[in-house]
Design an enzyme around this catalytic site. Sequence first.
Site, PDB file in Angstrom:
ATOM      1  N   PRO A  13       5.352 -99.705  78.737  1.00 35.10           N
ATOM      2  CA  PRO A  13       5.477 -99.731  77.274  1.00 35.10           C
ATOM      3  C   PRO A  13       5.548 -98.331  76.682  1.00 35.10           C
ATOM      4  O   PRO A  13       4.948 -97.394  77.224  1.00 35.10           O
ATOM      5  CB  PRO A  13       4.201-100.447  76.806  1.00 35.10           C
ATOM      6  CG  PRO A  13       3.317-100.583  77.994  1.00 35.10           C
ATOM      7  CD  PRO A  13       4.081-100.240  79.222  1.00 35.10           C
ATOM      8  N   PHE A  15       5.104 -95.882  73.013  1.00 39.35           N
ATOM      9  CA  PHE A  15       4.031 -95.823  72.014  1.00 39.35           C
ATOM     10  C   PHE A  15       4.356 -96.680  70.803  1.00 39.35           C
ATOM     11  O   PHE A  15       3.570 -97.480  70.350  1.00 39.35           O
ATOM     12  CB  PHE A  15       3.868 -94.388  71.501  1.00 39.35           C
ATOM     13  CG  PHE A  15       2.944 -93.537  72.333  1.00 39.35           C
ATOM     14  CD1 PHE A  15       2.205 -94.071  73.364  1.00 39.35           C
ATOM     15  CD2 PHE A  15       2.813 -92.171  72.050  1.00 39.35           C
ATOM     16  CE1 PHE A  15       1.365 -93.277  74.112  1.00 39.35           C
ATOM     17  CE2 PHE A  15       1.972 -91.369  72.787  1.00 39.35           C
ATOM     18  CZ  PHE A  15       1.255 -91.913  73.821  1.00 39.35           C
ATOM     19  N   GLN A  86       9.197 -86.040  77.977  1.00 38.42           N
ATOM     20  CA  GLN A  86       7.855 -86.186  77.407  1.00 38.42           C
ATOM     21  C   GLN A  86       7.052 -87.171  78.243  1.00 38.42           C
ATOM     22  O   GLN A  86       5.889 -87.415  77.966  1.00 38.42           O
ATOM     23  CB  GLN A  86       7.951 -86.751  75.981  1.00 38.42           C
ATOM     24  CG  GLN A  86       8.609 -85.819  75.008  1.00 38.42           C
ATOM     25  CD  GLN A  86       9.006 -86.556  73.733  1.00 38.42           C
ATOM     26  OE1 GLN A  86       8.287 -86.564  72.752  1.00 38.42           O
ATOM     27  NE2 GLN A  86      10.163 -87.174  73.746  1.00 38.42           N
ATOM     28  N   ASN A  87       7.716 -87.792  79.209  1.00 38.82           N
ATOM     29  CA  ASN A  87       7.054 -88.876  79.931  1.00 38.82           C
ATOM     30  C   ASN A  87       6.063 -88.339  80.956  1.00 38.82           C
ATOM     31  O   ASN A  87       6.251 -87.273  81.539  1.00 38.82           O
ATOM     32  CB  ASN A  87       8.095 -89.784  80.594  1.00 38.82           C
ATOM     33  CG  ASN A  87       8.896 -90.535  79.553  1.00 38.82           C
ATOM     34  OD1 ASN A  87       8.513 -90.565  78.385  1.00 38.82           O
ATOM     35  ND2 ASN A  87      10.000 -91.123  79.962  1.00 38.82           N
ATOM     36  N   ASP A  89       5.019 -90.559  83.405  1.00 43.26           N
ATOM     37  CA  ASP A  89       5.040 -91.567  84.470  1.00 43.26           C
ATOM     38  C   ASP A  89       5.615 -91.042  85.784  1.00 43.26           C
ATOM     39  O   ASP A  89       5.542 -91.721  86.813  1.00 43.26           O
ATOM     40  CB  ASP A  89       5.807 -92.821  84.008  1.00 43.26           C
ATOM     41  CG  ASP A  89       7.219 -92.491  83.495  1.00 43.26           C
ATOM     42  OD1 ASP A  89       7.884 -91.629  84.102  1.00 43.26           O
ATOM     43  OD2 ASP A  89       7.645 -93.099  82.499  1.00 43.26           O
ATOM     44  N   HIS A 106       4.854 -82.786  78.657  1.00 38.49           N
ATOM     45  CA  HIS A 106       3.504 -83.280  78.364  1.00 38.49           C
ATOM     46  C   HIS A 106       2.675 -83.444  79.637  1.00 38.49           C
ATOM     47  O   HIS A 106       1.734 -84.232  79.682  1.00 38.49           O
ATOM     48  CB  HIS A 106       3.585 -84.581  77.554  1.00 38.49           C
ATOM     49  CG  HIS A 106       4.179 -84.355  76.188  1.00 38.49           C
ATOM     50  ND1 HIS A 106       4.643 -85.352  75.387  1.00 38.49           N
ATOM     51  CD2 HIS A 106       4.391 -83.200  75.496  1.00 38.49           C
ATOM     52  CE1 HIS A 106       5.117 -84.839  74.246  1.00 38.49           C
ATOM     53  NE2 HIS A 106       4.981 -83.535  74.295  1.00 38.49           N
ATOM     54  N   CYS A 117     -15.699 -76.591  84.378  1.00 34.94           N
ATOM     55  CA  CYS A 117     -15.590 -75.283  85.053  1.00 34.94           C
ATOM     56  C   CYS A 117     -14.135 -74.856  85.271  1.00 34.94           C
ATOM     57  O   CYS A 117     -13.884 -73.776  85.794  1.00 34.94           O
ATOM     58  CB  CYS A 117     -16.362 -75.289  86.375  1.00 34.94           C
ATOM     59  SG  CYS A 117     -15.588 -76.270  87.669  1.00 34.94           S
ATOM     60  N   CYS A 141     -19.444 -78.942  89.729  1.00 37.83           N
ATOM     61  CA  CYS A 141     -20.276 -78.876  88.512  1.00 37.83           C
ATOM     62  C   CYS A 141     -20.495 -80.242  87.853  1.00 37.83           C
ATOM     63  O   CYS A 141     -21.127 -80.318  86.803  1.00 37.83           O
ATOM     64  CB  CYS A 141     -19.656 -77.906  87.505  1.00 37.83           C
ATOM     65  SG  CYS A 141     -18.285 -78.622  86.593  1.00 37.83           S
TER      66      CYS A 141
HETATM   67  P1  CNA Z   1       7.750 -93.174  71.324  1.00 43.31           P
HETATM   68  O1  CNA Z   1       7.273 -92.458  70.130  1.00 43.31           O
HETATM   69  O2  CNA Z   1       7.056 -94.436  71.728  1.00 43.31           O
HETATM   70  O3  CNA Z   1       9.284 -93.534  71.025  1.00 43.31           O
HETATM   71  C1  CNA Z   1      10.076 -94.279  71.915  1.00 43.31           C
HETATM   72  C2  CNA Z   1      11.470 -94.413  71.293  1.00 43.31           C
HETATM   73  O4  CNA Z   1      12.288 -95.076  72.238  1.00 43.31           O
HETATM   74  C3  CNA Z   1      11.485 -95.228  70.003  1.00 43.31           C
HETATM   75  O5  CNA Z   1      12.386 -94.652  69.086  1.00 43.31           O
HETATM   76  C4  CNA Z   1      11.992 -96.607  70.489  1.00 43.31           C
HETATM   77  O6  CNA Z   1      12.699 -97.321  69.505  1.00 43.31           O
HETATM   78  C5  CNA Z   1      12.903 -96.178  71.612  1.00 43.31           C
HETATM   79  N1  CNA Z   1      13.071 -97.212  72.645  1.00 43.31           N
HETATM   80  C6  CNA Z   1      12.111 -97.815  73.379  1.00 43.31           C
HETATM   81  N2  CNA Z   1      12.657 -98.679  74.259  1.00 43.31           N
HETATM   82  C7  CNA Z   1      13.997 -98.609  74.042  1.00 43.31           C
HETATM   83  C8  CNA Z   1      15.102 -99.277  74.625  1.00 43.31           C
HETATM   84  N3  CNA Z   1      14.962-100.162  75.611  1.00 43.31           N
HETATM   85  N4  CNA Z   1      16.338 -98.973  74.152  1.00 43.31           N
HETATM   86  C9  CNA Z   1      16.519 -98.070  73.141  1.00 43.31           C
HETATM   87  N5  CNA Z   1      15.503 -97.403  72.567  1.00 43.31           N
HETATM   88  C10 CNA Z   1      14.260 -97.674  73.020  1.00 43.31           C
HETATM   89  O7  CNA Z   1       7.834 -92.249  72.598  1.00 43.31           O
HETATM   90  P2  CNA Z   1       8.195 -90.688  72.676  1.00 43.31           P
HETATM   91  O8  CNA Z   1       8.420 -90.394  74.099  1.00 43.31           O
HETATM   92  O9  CNA Z   1       9.229 -90.300  71.698  1.00 43.31           O
HETATM   93  O10 CNA Z   1       6.804 -90.053  72.170  1.00 43.31           O
HETATM   94  C11 CNA Z   1       6.234 -89.082  72.811  1.00 43.31           C
HETATM   95  C12 CNA Z   1       4.958 -89.474  73.558  1.00 43.31           C
HETATM   96  C13 CNA Z   1       5.002 -90.824  74.192  1.00 43.31           C
HETATM   97  C14 CNA Z   1       4.778 -88.548  74.695  1.00 43.31           C
HETATM   98  O11 CNA Z   1       3.669 -87.757  74.481  1.00 43.31           O
HETATM   99  C15 CNA Z   1       4.609 -89.390  75.960  1.00 43.31           C
HETATM  100  O12 CNA Z   1       3.671 -88.840  76.833  1.00 43.31           O
HETATM  101  C16 CNA Z   1       4.184 -90.710  75.479  1.00 43.31           C
HETATM  102  N6  CNA Z   1       4.400 -91.882  76.330  1.00 43.31           N
HETATM  103  C17 CNA Z   1       4.916 -91.773  77.577  1.00 43.31           C
HETATM  104  C18 CNA Z   1       5.106 -92.895  78.361  1.00 43.31           C
HETATM  105  C19 CNA Z   1       5.691 -92.742  79.735  1.00 43.31           C
HETATM  106  O13 CNA Z   1       5.399 -91.771  80.408  1.00 43.31           O
HETATM  107  N7  CNA Z   1       6.536 -93.668  80.179  1.00 43.31           N
HETATM  108  C20 CNA Z   1       4.760 -94.169  77.874  1.00 43.31           C
HETATM  109  C21 CNA Z   1       4.216 -94.242  76.582  1.00 43.31           C
HETATM  110  C22 CNA Z   1       4.040 -93.101  75.835  1.00 43.31           C
END
Ligand code: CNA
Length: 257
Positions: A13, A15, A86-87, A89, A106, A117, A141
């Site tokens: 999922p 955010f 930014q992911n 995963d 990130h 420590c 620690c």
């Molecule tokens: P966000 O703010 O949740 O935005 C996600 C964007 O992607 C939104 O605009 C959604 O509409 C769009 N979206 C989602 N699924 C689809 C799809 N199938 N087709 C088209 N568009 C889609 O996430 P951001 O990455 O912009 O925000 C940054 C945060 C989220 C970072 O700090 C991450 O670490 C953090 N995050 C990461 C993960 C991961 O590693 N997979 C998961 C959840 C949050």
Amino acid sequence: MVGAGISTPSGIPDFRSPRSGLYSNLQQYDLPYPEAIFELTFFSHNPKPFFTLAKELYLRSYRPNVIHYFLRLLHDKGLLLRLYTQNIDGLERVSGIPASKLVEAHGSFASATCTVCRRPFPGKDIWADVTVDRIPRCPVCTGVVKPDIVFFGEALPQRFLMHVVDFPMADLLLILGTSLEVEPFASLSEAVQSSVPRLLINRDLVGPFAWRPRSRDVVQLGDVVHGVERLVELLGWTEELQDLIQQETEKLNRRDR
Ligand code: CNA
């Protein structure tokens, strides 16, 4: 530039998507408000919700999807200058894109640090504890050991500074699956030269594409898988991408056997 939206097709999922996003499903983590899961002050008082999320990401062993492999194909073809993600995963690495081509803005679970420590640990050291719902602690620690995921207010990894050189060199900027809400990452979208086309593939119109569009911007709204598959088709790479996915899937099947 990519965000959580490129991993939702892998089952992780994001955010902010209504209903499916983590921010709408935080009851299970017992959080006062969504952002608390990545806040240091909350973490120092209650690290459990973060480690519950970490365990979920680790145990489910999610796999890269067609978008990750499209990016890998760009790399194989010598077209990928850098992938800024930014992911957290790690699916970019799993797809076979070398670390040298990645900026995990990130952070990642590849390494961890004691919050008291500051001793560094390999990321793998925490999983024995995390998988049995124990908070990982420093053997020296007893401080809590936190994976090197960047929390709100923390500095981004040194590699993020590579954007100073990379972005002015780019001749195309792809922005996939991100809300462009988190700074300083979001502002990178404005760091390419104004003559450089920017292509956004996302469900909604976000960031400067909405409030300061440029004449060479291209926007493909809708499902990111659909958008990327359409692009791949226009490039004539469909078969090549399918072959790559098949080859890499077989590798992962052997790994998980
Ligand atoms: P966000 O703010 O949740 O935005 C996600 C964007 O992607 C939104 O605009 C959604 O509409 C769009 N979206 C989602 N699924 C689809 C799809 N199938 N087709 C088209 N568009 C889609 O996430 P951001 O990455 O912009 O925000 C940054 C945060 C989220 C970072 O700090 C991450 O670490 C953090 N995050 C990461 C993960 C991961 O590693 N997979 C998961 C959840 C949050």
